[in-house]
Write an enzyme that holds these catalytic residues in place. Structure first.
Site, PDB file in Angstrom:
ATOM      1  N   CYS A 120       0.559  -1.196  -0.072  1.00 45.79           N
ATOM      2  CA  CYS A 120       0.027  -0.135  -0.124  1.00 45.79           C
ATOM      3  C   CYS A 120       0.769   1.175  -0.127  1.00 45.79           C
ATOM      4  CB  CYS A 120      -0.929   0.011   1.229  1.00 45.79           C
ATOM      5  SG  CYS A 120      -1.979  -1.492   1.287  1.00 45.79           S
ATOM      6  N   HIS A 245      -2.670   6.912   2.494  1.00 47.07           N
ATOM      7  CA  HIS A 245      -3.317   5.552   1.811  1.00 47.07           C
ATOM      8  C   HIS A 245      -4.646   5.234   2.530  1.00 47.07           C
ATOM      9  CE1 HIS A 245      -4.137   1.588   1.116  1.00 47.07           C
ATOM     10  NE2 HIS A 245      -3.833   1.156   2.329  1.00 47.07           N
ATOM     11  N   ASN A 275     -10.179   0.327  -0.451  1.00 49.06           N
ATOM     12  CA  ASN A 275      -8.953   0.105  -0.056  1.00 49.06           C
ATOM     13  C   ASN A 275      -8.264  -0.540  -1.327  1.00 49.06           C
ATOM     14  OD1 ASN A 275      -6.198  -0.536   0.449  1.00 49.06           O
ATOM     15  ND2 ASN A 275      -6.780  -1.299   2.486  1.00 49.06           N
TER      16      ASN A 275
END
Length: 319
Positions: A120, A245, A275
């Protein structure tokens, strides 16, 4: 041996671009697959819906869409790009890398091309790498793409992960500048916690210790972000945006509070995008810029963190 730096004094982002698949998966639809509710998901991770790629839609397909938008907005031609970096942790196969195929489909002839896996944090790692290579003279113009098809690594009967992850791509074009438009990248890792978010092998799905990651992210990431501001010479109260993020809405808001930039717009793309791992930061910024919610030339803080546990942050001047 004497080596002289042949590149420019700095680099900057010319443009962002984003892409999401067409299929929307809502919380109510998920509740027919697994024991959950819209209220349960929103209260824990803040997600209302996410986008899921079709089975035949690949990481390369999504990277080409996002990269093509960023390239078109940059004012450069494909022939101007001499390096393509694709950040991803959800590759369908270990080789070949995605970047050469993405470049070819975009009409970029014979560039340097490689994939990067920092999960990520991948886009922030890619941006830092592009900045260094431009300033060293190793590249003139770099296309950096975060692209993920997380849905293919999700167990759709596991409530702890299937409500979170989604698919998409985001991209940026980086070029040389006579002064820094991308601040120093502050990065690192906490490998002792690497087992908290993993895919064990090719026949496994994502598994995570959500509570451990929450504690680590809310306690450890804000100091990294503040150090990135310090190294860039930008005070938190000068930031117009913070793009963390998009891991979890509670994590995003906790990090933003700890940074202490009350005038900054905090990206909360997770609500409607889920996500998307390495794609989440450029996808969120692309959306905010498309909506004309951010001023050109102003400083924004990018903060990536995830599996590894790897992290990176930098301040960039918005295109």
């Amino acid at each position: 041996m004497r080596i002289e730096q042949s590149g420019p004094a700095g680099s900057r982002v010319l443009a962002f671009g984003g892409y999401q698949p067409a299929t929307v998966l809502t919380n109510d639809e998920l509740s027919t697959r697994v024991e959950t509710t819209d209220e349960w998901i929103r209260s824990r991770v803040g997600i209302a819906e996410r986008r899921i790629a079709e089975p035949e839609e690949t990481i390369v397909d999504m990277a080409v869409e996002a990269g093509g938008k960023a390239l078109a907005r940059s004012g450069l031609l494909p022939a101007d790009i001499d390096l393509v970096i694709v950040a991803t942790c959800s590759a369908e196969s270990p080789m070949p890398a995605h970047a050469p195929s993405v470049a070819s489909r975009l009409g970029i002839h014979a560039p340097g091309a490689f994939d990067l896996n920092a999960a990520c944090a991948g886009f922030a790692y890619g941006l830092g790498t592009a900045d260094g290579l431009v300033r060293s003279g190793s590249a003139r113009n770099v296309l950096v793409i975060g692209a993920e098809k997380m849905s293919q690594w999700v167990d759709w009967t596991d409530r702890s992960t299937c409500v979170i992850f989604a698919d998409g791509a985001g991209a940026a074009v980086v070029t040389g500048a006579d002064r820094p438009g991308i601040g120093p990248t502050v990065w690192g890792s906490a490998g002792e916690l690497a087992d908290k978010l993993v895919i064990d092998d090719r026949s496994s799905f994502i598994r995570q210790d959500g509570q451990a990651i929450f504690r680590w992210a809310t306690g450890s990431i804000a100091p990294v972000a503040l150090e990135a501001c310090r190294r860039a010479g930008v005070a938190p109260n000068e930031l117009v945006a913070i793009a963390p993020h998009q891991a979890n809405l509670r994590i995003i808001r906790a990090i933003a509070r700890a940074i202490g930039a009350p005038g900054a717009l905090v990206a909360e793309d997770i609500v409607y995008a889920g996500n998307t791992s390495a794609a989440s930061i450029p996808l969120a910024l692309s959306r905010l810029l498309d909506e004309q919610r951010l001023p050109s030339g102003a400083p924004a803080l990018l903060v990536g963190f995830g599996a590894g546990l790897a992290y990176a942050a930098q301040v960039v001047e918005l295109p």
